[in-house]
Design an enzyme around this catalytic site. Structure first.
Site, mmCIF file in Angstrom:
data_model
loop_
_atom_site.group_PDB
_atom_site.id
_atom_site.type_symbol
_atom_site.label_atom_id
_atom_site.label_comp_id
_atom_site.label_asym_id
_atom_site.label_seq_id
_atom_site.Cartn_x
_atom_site.Cartn_y
_atom_site.Cartn_z
ATOM 1 N N CYS A 57 0.828 -1.204 0.000
ATOM 2 C CA CYS A 57 0.000 0.000 0.000
ATOM 3 C C CYS A 57 0.869 1.263 0.000
ATOM 4 O O CYS A 57 2.022 1.239 0.453
ATOM 5 C CB CYS A 57 -0.888 0.024 1.239
ATOM 6 S SG CYS A 57 -2.114 -1.304 1.305
ATOM 7 N N GLU A 59 0.588 3.869 1.893
ATOM 8 C CA GLU A 59 0.924 4.268 3.257
ATOM 9 C C GLU A 59 2.126 3.483 3.772
ATOM 10 O O GLU A 59 3.013 4.055 4.419
ATOM 11 C CB GLU A 59 -0.273 4.044 4.193
ATOM 12 C CG GLU A 59 -1.517 4.816 3.814
ATOM 13 C CD GLU A 59 -2.467 4.069 2.875
ATOM 14 O OE1 GLU A 59 -3.672 4.292 2.980
ATOM 15 O OE2 GLU A 59 -1.989 3.258 2.037
#
Length: 139
Positions: A57, A59
């Site tokens: 991801c 993040e």
């Protein structure tokens, strides 16, 4: 309230990272930008893999860049995904909420954007209530 200059810098960093996302399979590009404790900005994008569980991801990529640079505190994080004006917003997945928690406080702001700009802001504790974090492991 977020500092407008910091928010603009985070949006620009997340937008640039999103453009570099490797979203070959889902076609769903996400960018993230973190304002670290040092005041530096760290960006990341999603990186997919043919073996789906091996993807990463945005993040997680941004957190990895932050840690690699020696920062250990997230002052704020911004996530940019989805299409401009879409009804649904792109919040961090559950795993990323826990990753953010490792380096943030319950009050840490999480700004949610689409390519057109800011949509919503949540404190981490709203997205991950009653979270398990580093303080739970004090012996």
């Amino acid at each position: 309230m977020a500092d407008p200059a910091e928010l603009d810098a985070l949006i620009a960093a997340a937008r640039a990272a999103r453009e570099n996302a490797y979203a070959r399979y889902s076609k769903f590009k996400v960018g993230a930008a973190i304002l670290g404790g040092s005041g530096r900005i760290f960006a990341g994008c999603n990186v997919e893999n043919a073996a789906y569980p091996q993807g990463q991801c945005a993040e997680a990529t941004a957190i990895g860049a932050m840690v690699t640079a020696g920062d250990r505190h997230i002052r704020t994080i911004l996530v940019m995904g989805g299409e401009a004006g879409a009804e649904e917003i792109c919040t961090p997945c559950g795993g990323c909420r826990q990753r953010i928690r490792e380096f943030a406080t319950p009050e840490t702001p999480i700004h949610i954007c689409d390519p057109a700009g800011l949509r919503r802001t949540f404190p981490l504790e709203r997205l991950l209530p009653e979270s398990f974090g580093p303080t739970n492991l004090v012996f």
